[in-house]
Design an enzyme around this catalytic site. Structure first.
Site, PDB file in Angstrom:
ATOM      1  N   MET A  29       0.839  -1.182   0.000  1.00  0.00           N
ATOM      2  CA  MET A  29       0.000   0.000   0.000  1.00  0.00           C
ATOM      3  C   MET A  29       0.883   1.243   0.000  1.00  0.00           C
ATOM      4  O   MET A  29       1.050   1.865   1.033  1.00  0.00           O
ATOM      5  CB  MET A  29      -0.903   0.008   1.235  1.00  0.00           C
ATOM      6  CG  MET A  29      -1.832  -1.160   1.348  1.00  0.00           C
ATOM      7  SD  MET A  29      -3.399  -0.680   0.706  1.00  0.00           S
ATOM      8  CE  MET A  29      -4.297  -2.167   0.931  1.00  0.00           C
ATOM      9  N   PRO A  30       1.479   1.595  -1.089  1.00  0.00           N
ATOM     10  CA  PRO A  30       2.329   2.776  -1.100  1.00  0.00           C
ATOM     11  C   PRO A  30       1.541   4.068  -0.886  1.00  0.00           C
ATOM     12  O   PRO A  30       0.453   4.247  -1.445  1.00  0.00           O
ATOM     13  CB  PRO A  30       2.951   2.771  -2.491  1.00  0.00           C
ATOM     14  CG  PRO A  30       2.781   1.388  -3.002  1.00  0.00           C
ATOM     15  CD  PRO A  30       1.538   0.875  -2.351  1.00  0.00           C
ATOM     16  N   HIS A  31       2.104   4.938  -0.064  1.00  0.00           N
ATOM     17  CA  HIS A  31       1.593   6.297   0.110  1.00  0.00           C
ATOM     18  C   HIS A  31       2.746   7.224  -0.223  1.00  0.00           C
ATOM     19  O   HIS A  31       3.809   7.135   0.388  1.00  0.00           O
ATOM     20  CB  HIS A  31       1.112   6.527   1.541  1.00  0.00           C
ATOM     21  CG  HIS A  31       0.671   7.942   1.778  1.00  0.00           C
ATOM     22  ND1 HIS A  31      -0.417   8.491   1.149  1.00  0.00           N
ATOM     23  CD2 HIS A  31       1.200   8.913   2.562  1.00  0.00           C
ATOM     24  CE1 HIS A  31      -0.551   9.755   1.546  1.00  0.00           C
ATOM     25  NE2 HIS A  31       0.421  10.030   2.400  1.00  0.00           N
TER      26      HIS A  31
END
Length: 75
Positions: free
Chosen positions: A1-3
């Protein structure tokens, strides 16, 4: 889940910021293989007079081992 957090000087239009976020999402999906639904992008505008205190020192100088692309300027 890249932010992904992008910090930049004020002055870009909402259209530019939306396009930047869309292109970042495309690249993350293409490179890391995540689905678009798992990628989030935030854009923080930092005034030039606050750049050294709020970005350069804490995010660049103090985290040099984490940088994959160092800036071409010094402060």
């Amino acid at each position: 889940m890249p932010h992904v957090i992008v910090k930049l000087w004020p002055g870009r239009s909402e259209q530019q910021k939306i396009r930047l976020a869309e292109e970042i999402v495309k690249d993350v999906v293409g490179i890391l293989g995540n689905g678009e639904e798992s990628v989030s992008v935030a854009i923080e505008e930092i005034a030039p007079e606050n750049w050294q205190e709020k970005v350069y020192k804490p995010d660049i100088l103090d985290k040099q081992k984490m940088l994959y692309r160092k800036p071409g300027y010094l402060m």
